[in-house]
Design an enzyme around this catalytic site. Structure first.
Site, short mmCIF file in Angstrom:
data_model
loop_
_atom_site.label_atom_id
_atom_site.label_comp_id
_atom_site.label_asym_id
_atom_site.label_seq_id
_atom_site.Cartn_x
_atom_site.Cartn_y
_atom_site.Cartn_z
N CYS A 1 46.05 0.04 88.51
CA CYS A 1 44.66 0.65 88.76
C CYS A 1 44.35 0.64 90.27
O CYS A 1 43.77 1.68 90.81
CB CYS A 1 43.52 -0.13 88.30
N HIS B 1 37.40 2.38 92.16
CA HIS B 1 38.13 2.52 91.04
C HIS B 1 37.01 2.15 89.90
O HIS B 1 36.20 1.35 89.75
CB HIS B 1 39.17 1.22 91.00
N ASN C 1 37.85 4.00 81.78
CA ASN C 1 38.67 3.38 82.93
C ASN C 1 39.97 4.10 82.90
O ASN C 1 41.00 3.90 81.79
CB ASN C 1 38.92 1.86 82.94
#
Ligand code: ACO
Length: 328
Positions: free
Chosen positions: A115, A255, A285
């Site tokens: 990520c 993020h 996500n």
């Protein structure tokens, strides 16, 4: 002193057509929309088609970017593809994208930082531009997490979605561009968030397939406990490196992992949650693609003006974390 400053010239995203809601998940998982939404802020996610690998999504994002910001693909010097879901172990997914878009003069590579991949790629691209070695660098974050999830695991399946984002970096005009970057890693406990099999440690066998070891394994509580202080640390560090104060920052684009993480980080920093761009409700996500997706939406919504100080910030498996501070 760098020869040049780098900046983001344009960004564009691609979302696959199919939408899976939390209610859809309740048909196969012992869960509820309320539980998922309360714990994460997520209500739906996009899922790529079977015949749509990460490269195909990335190529579509690049084509949208080139419509918005026309540039001769032959003028792209470098393509970096942050992804945890490459089409194949090798060649790099960046090679497949390079060929499809006709970037005939580009050197290319994939970047593995889960990520944190977008921020690490932006920072890497910036350094190539600052050195004067390259002028146009394309970052294509593309993730098909639907292929690495255990759809029977209710503690991870709801968290992720598929998407791609393409971001072009180039030389900045005087007074604008990336002014600070920060990165950190703690590789001491990789097992807290990992895909245990499919690499050289645990090659794929009938046993690893049976035990679904090639899917995301996560200790959610530990990830949460690490994410909050690391996000806080990296945002404070990048602001300090730029010689700025928190009050100077117009927008933070974190993020998009979980609304609770983002709200807690805002509180820890003593900043208003309004200064944080959040769009995870409908995408979940999307790993390395999430910041680009949120940046594109923030720009379209007029939340970033010329001269604003904007922070991009990420935390992911590794654990790894990092930030970029840009004067827009
Ligand atoms: N539906 C209903 N109940 C569930 C579900 C579900 N989908 N998943 C777990 N539960 C149950 C558990 O079994 C447990 O039940 P028990 O108390 O009877 O044992 C209970 O809910 C609580 O489970 P926890 O795992 O403790 O739930 P928690 O409050 O920690 O929330 C979550 C889980 C949302 C995953 C949280 O830990 C989290 O956000 N962690 C961060 C993870 C993250 O964002 N990862 C993204 C990847 S990393 C990155 O991108 C930064």
């Amino acid at each position: 002193m760098p020869l040049y400053k780098a900046t983001i010239a344009a960004t564009a995203s691609y979302l696959p057509e199919k939408v899976v809601t939390n209610h859809d998940l309740t048909k196969t998982l012992d869960t509820s929309h309320e539980w998922i939404f309360d714990r994460s802020g997520i209500s739906s996610r996009h899922i790529a088609a079977d015949d749509e690998p990460a490269s195909a999504m990335g190529i579509k994002a690049v084509r949208k970017l080139l419509e918005k910001h026309p540039i001769n693909p032959a003028d792209i010097d470098l393509i970096i593809v942050p992804t945890s879901t490459p089409d194949m172990v090798f060649p790099a997914t960046a090679c497949i994208i390079q060929s499809a878009i006709g970037a005939t003069n580009a050197g290319v590579f994939d970047l593995s930082a889960a990520c944190s991949g977008y921020v690490f790629s932006i920072n890497t691209a910036a350094v190539f531009i600052e050195s004067g070695k390259y002028k146009n660098v394309l970052v294509v974050a593309t993730e098909k997490y639907s292929t690495i999830l255990n759809w029977q695991d209710r503690s991870t399946a709801f968290l992720f979605g598929d998407a791609a984002n393409a971001t072009l970096l180039t030389r900045a005009e005087e007074g604008h561009g990336i002014i600070a970057m920060h990165g950190g890693t703690d590789g001491g406990k990789p097992e807290l968030l990992c895909i245990p099999a499919g690499g050289s440690k645990n090659p794929v066998t009938a046993e690893t397939v049976k035990n679904r070891m090639s899917t995301v394994h996560m200790k959610g509580g530990d990830v949460y406990k690490n994410a909050v202080p690391r996000f806080t640390e990296t945002i404070e560090a990048v602001i300090a490196k730029a010689g700025l104060r928190k009050e100077d920052i117009a927008l933070i684009i974190p993020h998009q992992a979980n609304i609770r993480i983002i709200k807690t980080v805002a509180k820890e920093l003593g900043m208003s949650a309004d200064k944080f761009m959040v769009n995870l409700e409908h995408y979940a996500n999307t790993s390395s693609a999430s910041i680009g997706l949120a940046l594109e939406e923030a720009l379209a919504a007029g939340r970033i003006r010329t001269g604003d100080y904007v922070v991009l910030s990420a935390f992911g498996a590794g654990f790894s974390w990092g930030s970029t501070l840009i004067r827009w």
